[in-house]
Design a protein around this motif. Structure first.
Motif, PDB file in Angstrom:
ATOM      1  N   SER A 188      30.658  -8.534  35.181  1.00  0.00           N
ATOM      2  CA  SER A 188      30.074  -8.631  33.834  1.00  0.00           C
ATOM      3  C   SER A 188      29.481 -10.008  33.556  1.00  0.00           C
ATOM      4  CB  SER A 188      31.140  -8.306  32.775  1.00  0.00           C
ATOM      5  OG  SER A 188      32.303  -9.088  32.956  1.00  0.00           O
ATOM      6  N   VAL A 189      29.307 -10.811  34.595  1.00  0.00           N
ATOM      7  CA  VAL A 189      28.678 -12.128  34.444  1.00  0.00           C
ATOM      8  C   VAL A 189      27.575 -12.251  35.482  1.00  0.00           C
ATOM      9  CG1 VAL A 189      30.740 -13.266  33.500  1.00  0.00           C
ATOM     10  CG2 VAL A 189      30.380 -13.196  35.987  1.00  0.00           C
ATOM     11  N   LYS A 190      26.771 -13.294  35.355  1.00  0.00           N
ATOM     12  CA  LYS A 190      25.720 -13.544  36.335  1.00  0.00           C
ATOM     13  C   LYS A 190      25.654 -15.035  36.650  1.00  0.00           C
ATOM     14  CE  LYS A 190      22.148 -13.778  32.770  1.00  0.00           C
ATOM     15  NZ  LYS A 190      20.852 -13.207  32.307  1.00  0.00           N
ATOM     16  N   LYS A 191      24.942 -15.368  37.686  1.00  0.00           N
ATOM     17  CA  LYS A 191      24.820 -16.759  38.098  1.00  0.00           C
ATOM     18  C   LYS A 191      24.264 -17.603  36.945  1.00  0.00           C
ATOM     19  CE  LYS A 191      22.766 -19.722  41.659  1.00  0.00           C
ATOM     20  NZ  LYS A 191      21.927 -19.755  42.889  1.00  0.00           N
ATOM     21  N   GLY A 192      24.948 -18.720  36.667  1.00  0.00           N
ATOM     22  CA  GLY A 192      24.527 -19.595  35.579  1.00  0.00           C
ATOM     23  C   GLY A 192      25.233 -19.316  34.275  1.00  0.00           C
ATOM     24  N   SER A 193      26.017 -18.212  34.219  1.00  0.00           N
ATOM     25  CA  SER A 193      26.722 -17.883  32.974  1.00  0.00           C
ATOM     26  C   SER A 193      27.818 -18.897  32.676  1.00  0.00           C
ATOM     27  CB  SER A 193      27.344 -16.489  33.067  1.00  0.00           C
ATOM     28  OG  SER A 193      26.374 -15.492  33.204  1.00  0.00           O
ATOM     29  N   ARG A 194      27.981 -19.206  31.406  1.00  0.00           N
ATOM     30  CA  ARG A 194      29.070 -20.069  30.943  1.00  0.00           C
ATOM     31  C   ARG A 194      30.220 -19.164  30.540  1.00  0.00           C
ATOM     32  NH1 ARG A 194      32.799 -22.666  29.218  1.00  0.00           N
ATOM     33  NH2 ARG A 194      32.764 -24.589  28.006  1.00  0.00           N
ATOM     34  N   VAL A 195      31.400 -19.377  31.116  1.00  0.00           N
ATOM     35  CA  VAL A 195      32.562 -18.539  30.802  1.00  0.00           C
ATOM     36  C   VAL A 195      33.682 -19.385  30.194  1.00  0.00           C
ATOM     37  CG1 VAL A 195      32.049 -16.845  32.591  1.00  0.00           C
ATOM     38  CG2 VAL A 195      33.489 -18.802  33.138  1.00  0.00           C
ATOM     39  N   ASP A 196      34.427 -18.766  29.313  1.00  0.00           N
ATOM     40  CA  ASP A 196      35.579 -19.423  28.701  1.00  0.00           C
ATOM     41  C   ASP A 196      36.855 -18.954  29.386  1.00  0.00           C
ATOM     42  OD1 ASP A 196      34.005 -20.754  26.801  1.00  0.00           O
ATOM     43  OD2 ASP A 196      34.012 -18.995  25.495  1.00  0.00           O
ATOM     44  N   ILE A 201      35.369 -11.271  33.562  1.00  0.00           N
ATOM     45  CA  ILE A 201      34.262 -11.494  34.493  1.00  0.00           C
ATOM     46  C   ILE A 201      33.949 -10.228  35.296  1.00  0.00           C
ATOM     47  CG2 ILE A 201      34.758 -13.965  34.695  1.00  0.00           C
ATOM     48  CD1 ILE A 201      36.049 -13.376  37.408  1.00  0.00           C
ATOM     49  N   GLY A 202      34.835  -9.234  35.222  1.00  0.00           N
ATOM     50  CA  GLY A 202      34.604  -7.984  35.944  1.00  0.00           C
ATOM     51  C   GLY A 202      35.840  -7.095  35.945  1.00  0.00           C
ATOM     52  N   THR A 203      35.786  -6.045  36.777  1.00  0.00           N
ATOM     53  CA  THR A 203      36.924  -5.128  36.898  1.00  0.00           C
ATOM     54  C   THR A 203      37.383  -5.079  38.357  1.00  0.00           C
ATOM     55  OG1 THR A 203      35.445  -3.233  37.207  1.00  0.00           O
ATOM     56  CG2 THR A 203      36.179  -3.707  34.955  1.00  0.00           C
ATOM     57  N   LEU A 204      38.639  -4.734  38.539  1.00  0.00           N
ATOM     58  CA  LEU A 204      39.250  -4.752  39.865  1.00  0.00           C
ATOM     59  C   LEU A 204      38.813  -3.564  40.726  1.00  0.00           C
ATOM     60  CD1 LEU A 204      41.282  -6.284  41.625  1.00  0.00           C
ATOM     61  CD2 LEU A 204      43.071  -4.752  40.761  1.00  0.00           C
ATOM     62  N   GLY A 205      38.515  -3.882  42.003  1.00  0.00           N
ATOM     63  CA  GLY A 205      38.140  -2.845  42.963  1.00  0.00           C
ATOM     64  C   GLY A 205      38.976  -2.971  44.223  1.00  0.00           C
ATOM     65  N   LYS A 206      38.300  -3.159  45.370  1.00  0.00           N
ATOM     66  CA  LYS A 206      39.008  -3.254  46.646  1.00  0.00           C
ATOM     67  C   LYS A 206      38.531  -4.447  47.453  1.00  0.00           C
ATOM     68  CE  LYS A 206      39.750   1.749  47.237  1.00  0.00           C
ATOM     69  NZ  LYS A 206      39.508   2.929  48.120  1.00  0.00           N
ATOM     70  N   VAL A 207      39.447  -4.933  48.322  1.00  0.00           N
ATOM     71  CA  VAL A 207      39.106  -5.991  49.271  1.00  0.00           C
ATOM     72  C   VAL A 207      39.061  -5.328  50.656  1.00  0.00           C
ATOM     73  CG1 VAL A 207      39.766  -8.210  50.253  1.00  0.00           C
ATOM     74  CG2 VAL A 207      40.315  -7.699  47.869  1.00  0.00           C
ATOM     75  N   PRO A 208      37.876  -5.082  51.226  1.00  0.00           N
ATOM     76  CA  PRO A 208      37.769  -4.362  52.503  1.00  0.00           C
ATOM     77  C   PRO A 208      38.637  -4.940  53.611  1.00  0.00           C
ATOM     78  CG  PRO A 208      35.609  -4.599  51.509  1.00  0.00           C
ATOM     79  CD  PRO A 208      36.549  -5.422  50.683  1.00  0.00           C
ATOM     80  N   ALA A 209      38.727  -6.260  53.705  1.00  0.00           N
ATOM     81  CA  ALA A 209      39.507  -6.883  54.783  1.00  0.00           C
ATOM     82  C   ALA A 209      41.005  -6.735  54.569  1.00  0.00           C
ATOM     83  CB  ALA A 209      39.156  -8.363  54.883  1.00  0.00           C
ATOM     84  N   GLU A 210      41.424  -6.267  53.398  1.00  0.00           N
ATOM     85  CA  GLU A 210      42.849  -6.092  53.094  1.00  0.00           C
ATOM     86  C   GLU A 210      43.093  -4.703  52.509  1.00  0.00           C
ATOM     87  OE1 GLU A 210      43.669 -10.843  52.098  1.00  0.00           O
ATOM     88  OE2 GLU A 210      43.534  -9.401  50.447  1.00  0.00           O
ATOM     89  N   GLY A 211      42.305  -3.769  52.996  1.00  0.00           N
ATOM     90  CA  GLY A 211      42.361  -2.401  52.471  1.00  0.00           C
ATOM     91  C   GLY A 211      43.692  -1.699  52.699  1.00  0.00           C
ATOM     92  N   ALA A 212      44.495  -2.149  53.657  1.00  0.00           N
ATOM     93  CA  ALA A 212      45.785  -1.512  53.926  1.00  0.00           C
ATOM     94  C   ALA A 212      46.799  -1.858  52.837  1.00  0.00           C
ATOM     95  CB  ALA A 212      46.318  -1.945  55.298  1.00  0.00           C
ATOM     96  N   ASN A 213      46.511  -2.841  52.031  1.00  0.00           N
ATOM     97  CA  ASN A 213      47.430  -3.252  50.962  1.00  0.00           C
ATOM     98  C   ASN A 213      47.100  -2.540  49.642  1.00  0.00           C
ATOM     99  OD1 ASN A 213      48.521  -5.098  52.836  1.00  0.00           O
ATOM    100  ND2 ASN A 213      47.067  -6.686  52.207  1.00  0.00           N
ATOM    101  N   GLU A 214      47.980  -2.672  48.671  1.00  0.00           N
ATOM    102  CA  GLU A 214      47.767  -2.083  47.358  1.00  0.00           C
ATOM    103  C   GLU A 214      46.577  -2.777  46.664  1.00  0.00           C
ATOM    104  OE1 GLU A 214      51.394  -1.787  44.968  1.00  0.00           O
ATOM    105  OE2 GLU A 214      52.548  -2.288  46.783  1.00  0.00           O
TER     106      GLU A 214
END
Length: 238
Positions: A188-196, A201-214
């Protein structure tokens, strides 16, 4: 004969005197009317001159006012433009602070407080990749679709997709601290965005290199370009 001659001379003298008087009166009238006409012309000329001078003065005043208003408006516009440009520049390139001081002295967890796998520079077996490797990050446990938040104020420096880490958001948090939020489903952000701090900044998905984990957020932090334990940076404990 002498008496009649004198009487006739007296009449001639009186007649001549009358003529002279009439001439003098006529001359006086001519001079009077000529002077009056001259004065009238002079008055008219003076009045015309005054009216012209007044009109010119009013026109000059209007011109000066118009020029002043234009110059003032131009100065205000330039000042506003310069201020907006300066503010935009400061927002998009927040200056780094001296030393290792972050933008704020406290941090928030990016997801839950539950740690699935801690930071380690030692090699350990990775079930997903089937090899031995270090884990220079902290994996925070969560569920798919959970909101991921910024651990501190900062500027988004990169947003990209990685074959091993999934969707990644990189944020400069100040004080030479840069964090990489890996394994996002959406951003939900883009390059150059100012965040507090605490901002989504986004929603949780998956980490391909650690897909065997929760499902989890893979958070990496670098201080001055070197990997550091995110929990130590945030002043948190496992």
């Amino acid at each position: 004969m002498s008496i009649n001659t004198n009487s006739k001379d007296n009449k001639n003298i009186k007649a001549l005197f009358s003529v002279v008087c009439l001439c003098i009166i006529a001359l006086g009238l001519i001079v009077h009317f000529s002077s009056s006409k001259t004065r009238e012309n002079t008055v008219n000329e003076n009045q015309t001159l005054k009216i012209t001078t007044a009109a010119q003065s009013e026109y000059s005043t209007e011109v000066r006012h118009a020029v002043t208003v234009k110059e003032t408006t131009t100065e205000k516009t330039e000042a506003a433009s310069e201020k907006a440009t300066k503010k935009k520049t400061e927002t998009q390139s927040m200056p780094m602070l001296d030393g290792n001081t972050p933008y704020k002295s406290f941090y928030k967890y990016p997801l839950t407080e539950a740690v699935l796998k801690g930071y380690s520079e030692e090699l350990s077996f990775d079930e997903t990749m089937g090899d031995w490797r270090a884990h220079p990050a902290v994996d925070f446990k969560g569920s798919a679709g959970d909101e991921v938040c910024a651990i501190n104020d900062g500027i988004v420096t990169q947003v990209y997709s990685d074959n091993l880490l999934g969707m990644v958001v990189e944020i400069d948090h100040g004080g030479k601290l840069v964090a990489k939020y890996c394994g996002l489903e959406s951003v939900s952000v883009k390059k150059g965005s100012r965040v507090d701090i605490g901002a989504k900044i986004g929603t949780l998905g998956k980490v391909p290199a650690e897909g065997a984990n929760e499902p989890h957020l893979h958070l990496e932090t670098k201080l001055g370009g070197k990997y550091v334990n995110p929990l130590n940076v945030m002043g948190k404990t496992e």
